[in-house]
Design a protein around this motif. Structure first.
Motif, short mmCIF file in Angstrom:
data_model
loop_
_atom_site.label_atom_id
_atom_site.label_comp_id
_atom_site.label_asym_id
_atom_site.label_seq_id
_atom_site.Cartn_x
_atom_site.Cartn_y
_atom_site.Cartn_z
N VAL A 132 38.29 60.02 9.85
CA VAL A 132 39.11 60.64 10.88
C VAL A 132 40.30 59.73 11.13
O VAL A 132 40.14 58.58 11.55
CB VAL A 132 38.33 60.85 12.19
N ASN A 133 41.49 60.24 10.84
CA ASN A 133 42.70 59.49 11.15
C ASN A 133 43.15 59.90 12.56
O ASN A 133 43.53 61.04 12.79
CB ASN A 133 43.80 59.79 10.13
N ALA A 134 43.05 58.96 13.48
CA ALA A 134 43.42 59.21 14.87
C ALA A 134 44.63 58.34 15.22
O ALA A 134 44.50 57.31 15.86
CB ALA A 134 42.26 58.93 15.81
N GLN A 135 45.76 58.75 14.72
CA GLN A 135 47.02 58.04 14.95
C GLN A 135 46.96 56.59 14.45
O GLN A 135 47.01 56.37 13.25
CB GLN A 135 47.40 58.14 16.43
N ASN A 136 46.78 55.62 15.33
CA ASN A 136 46.82 54.21 14.91
C ASN A 136 45.58 53.75 14.18
O ASN A 136 45.59 52.70 13.54
CB ASN A 136 47.02 53.30 16.14
N ILE A 137 44.48 54.47 14.30
CA ILE A 137 43.22 53.99 13.73
C ILE A 137 42.57 55.01 12.81
O ILE A 137 42.90 56.20 12.83
CB ILE A 137 42.21 53.60 14.84
N ASP A 138 41.65 54.51 11.98
CA ASP A 138 40.80 55.34 11.14
C ASP A 138 39.34 55.10 11.53
O ASP A 138 38.95 53.96 11.84
CB ASP A 138 40.97 55.00 9.66
N ILE A 139 38.55 56.17 11.51
CA ILE A 139 37.11 56.07 11.72
C ILE A 139 36.45 56.54 10.43
O ILE A 139 36.61 57.70 10.03
CB ILE A 139 36.63 56.92 12.91
N LYS A 140 35.72 55.64 9.76
CA LYS A 140 35.14 55.94 8.46
C LYS A 140 33.63 56.04 8.55
O LYS A 140 32.97 55.13 9.07
CB LYS A 140 35.52 54.85 7.45
N ASP A 196 47.80 58.90 25.94
CA ASP A 196 46.90 57.85 26.42
C ASP A 196 47.15 56.54 25.68
O ASP A 196 47.47 56.54 24.49
CB ASP A 196 45.43 58.26 26.24
N ASP A 197 46.95 55.44 26.39
CA ASP A 197 47.13 54.12 25.77
C ASP A 197 45.94 53.76 24.88
O ASP A 197 46.08 53.03 23.91
CB ASP A 197 47.31 53.06 26.85
N ASN A 198 44.75 54.29 25.24
CA ASN A 198 43.53 53.96 24.50
C ASN A 198 43.15 55.06 23.50
O ASN A 198 43.28 56.25 23.79
CB ASN A 198 42.36 53.75 25.45
N ILE A 199 42.66 54.65 22.35
CA ILE A 199 42.04 55.56 21.39
C ILE A 199 40.57 55.14 21.31
O ILE A 199 40.26 54.06 20.81
CB ILE A 199 42.69 55.47 20.01
N ALA A 200 39.68 55.98 21.83
CA ALA A 200 38.27 55.59 21.99
C ALA A 200 37.37 56.33 21.01
O ALA A 200 37.48 57.55 20.84
CB ALA A 200 37.81 55.84 23.42
N THR A 201 36.47 55.56 20.38
CA THR A 201 35.45 56.13 19.50
C THR A 201 34.09 55.81 20.10
O THR A 201 33.76 54.64 20.32
CB THR A 201 35.53 55.52 18.09
N GLU A 257 42.22 49.53 12.38
CA GLU A 257 43.62 49.90 12.50
C GLU A 257 44.15 50.25 11.12
O GLU A 257 43.85 49.59 10.13
CB GLU A 257 44.39 48.73 13.11
N ASN A 258 44.97 51.32 11.05
CA ASN A 258 45.49 51.77 9.74
C ASN A 258 46.18 50.64 8.99
O ASN A 258 46.03 50.51 7.78
CB ASN A 258 46.52 52.90 9.90
N SER A 259 46.93 49.84 9.74
CA SER A 259 47.72 48.79 9.12
C SER A 259 46.91 47.56 8.73
O SER A 259 47.41 46.66 8.06
CB SER A 259 48.86 48.36 10.06
N ASN A 260 45.63 47.52 9.16
CA ASN A 260 44.79 46.36 8.86
C ASN A 260 43.36 46.82 8.58
O ASN A 260 42.44 46.54 9.35
CB ASN A 260 44.83 45.37 10.03
N PRO A 261 43.13 47.51 7.48
CA PRO A 261 41.81 48.10 7.20
C PRO A 261 40.70 47.08 6.96
O PRO A 261 39.53 47.44 7.00
CB PRO A 261 42.06 48.94 5.94
N ASP A 262 41.06 45.84 6.72
CA ASP A 262 40.03 44.82 6.48
C ASP A 262 39.37 44.33 7.77
O ASP A 262 38.26 43.80 7.73
CB ASP A 262 40.63 43.62 5.73
N ALA A 263 40.04 44.52 8.90
CA ALA A 263 39.50 44.07 10.19
C ALA A 263 38.75 45.23 10.83
O ALA A 263 39.26 45.92 11.72
CB ALA A 263 40.62 43.56 11.09
N LYS A 264 37.53 45.44 10.40
CA LYS A 264 36.74 46.59 10.85
C LYS A 264 35.87 46.25 12.06
O LYS A 264 35.38 45.13 12.19
CB LYS A 264 35.84 47.10 9.72
#
Length: 391
Positions: A241-249, A263-268, A279-286
């Protein structure tokens, strides 16, 4: 004829959560008898709420007594100059009967009825934009087939849902995307072609492949708004799920994502299984989530915040419930705007950072506002779909 001694016993039982169903009915009948009884009951509630830390209103459970005085410390996060003084409200007993009495008998009531603006434009309808460029308005009721411009079946519409598993076998095998938009005031469900089920909250847009079965690698969808996912497991094809700034895999699991652009927060919030959030720009920091945990990406700081939560609070919208857990007045109003398709103008700025707890089960917005106003008084007027709150 009930004596005051009997009434006091019933109130004590109610506050102690030992009142029986029959006794509750007796107390409710007495409270609704006249305005004097109502004011007496409210006065007893207030006595027990002095010195407590937050406004509490709960419609589905018995009232919880707050007799313990909590140390009044200034909250750095709230940035108050003065400590909030909170009251407690009882709703479980009164429910709609109490509200009707209060509305009809209070001279200061500002109640009107919310009426339709008469706007039947697309912005007030569920819209599906198909891969071939056509747009269709989706009714929230009834059963029909959804077809493209060539008459080929794309999905089956049944009740408040679309099922993309029953597609025309001659449909293109290329990777093409559909997009569905659910306006404020409505919710909807779709079943993707791989069997994944998605519940869409009000004000949500989801872009998704028309035929996930043609994808050999990642199954990717794009979310703006809020949705609950029950993902069909496929170890060879992760679901993202691509939710703007982040991905949920995920591989196969159940979770809720809140990602409104405003909203300022993107909550999973994870209900079962496991997910990786990054974060999309930093996929290694999960961030690896376990069930009953939530991680929120804070856009303003670019950081994740993870905590254990009661998942029911974040998934109750699927049952048309509103559970408020330490939300500010502003946050509540934003939720009400989305759920009830209204515009709320808050001129009572002193309430902006007041914090509340409570639960409402498929209530009218007027009822919710009246409940809150009985704790932190304010007036409001309704004109078409615009609600104006004042001191």
């Amino acid at each position: 004829m009930l004596k005051m001694q009997d009434i006091n016993v019933l109130i004590e039982k109610f506050l102690a959560r030992t009142i029986s169903i029959n006794e509750r009915k007796i107390l409710k009948k007495w409270v609704l008898q006249n305005k004097e009884n109502l004011e007496f009951f409210k006065g007893e509630i207030r006595k027990r709420s002095e010195g407590t830390l937050y406004h509490h209103f709960d419609e589905s459970q018995a009232f919880e007594s707050f007799l313990t005085t909590i140390n009044k410390k200034q909250s750095h996060k709230m940035r108050y100059n003065a400590i909030l003084k909170y009251a407690a409200i009882f709703i479980g007993l009164m429910s709609l009967g109490y509200l009707a009495f209060q509305i009809n008998n209070s001279p200061s009531s500002q109640m009107d009825t919310i009426t339709s603006t008469g706007n039947t434009g697309k912005e007030n309808n569920i819209i599906i934009s198909l891969a071939d460029g056509t747009q269709q308005i989706i009714s929230s009721t009834g059963e029909t087939l959804l077809t493209d411009k060539n008459g080929k079946t794309v999905a089956r519409k049944k009740g408040q849902g679309l099922d993309f598993r029953q597609q025309d076998p001659q449909n293109s095998q290329n990777l093409v995307f559909n997009e569905i938009y659910v306006p404020y005031g409505q919710t909807f469900t779709i079943t993707l072609s791989d069997g994944t089920k998605v519940w869409l909250n009000a004000g949500t847009r989801l872009r998704f492949p028309q035929n996930l079965n043609t994808i050999s690698q990642n199954r990717v969808v794009y979310l703006d708004g809020e949705a609950y996912f029950d993902v069909t497991k496929d170890e060879k094809r992760p679901f993202i799920v691509n939710a703007q700034n982040i991905d949920i895999k995920v591989l196969g699991t159940q979770f809720n994502v809140t990602a409104y652009e405003s909203d300022d927060n993107i909550a999973t919030t994870l209900v079962e299984g496991s997910v990786n959030v990054y974060e999309n720009s930093n996929p290694d920091a999960k961030v690896l989530l376990r069930p009953n945990y939530q991680t929120a990406f804070i856009r303003s700081s670019g950081a994740f915040s993870t905590q254990k939560v009661d998942t029911r609070i974040f998934t109750s919208w699927m049952e048309h419930k509103l559970i408020i857990d330490n939300l500010t007045f502003d946050q509540i109003l934003k939720k009400l705007e989305r759920a009830h398709n209204v515009i709320i103008v808050n001129n009572a700025l002193h309430l902006k950072n007041e914090v509340y707890k409570g639960e409402f089960d498929n209530e009218r917005i007027e009822n919710i506002l009246n409940i809150i106003a009985s704790s932190t008084p304010f007036n409001y007027t309704i004109e078409n779909n615009v609600i104006t709150i004042s001191k």
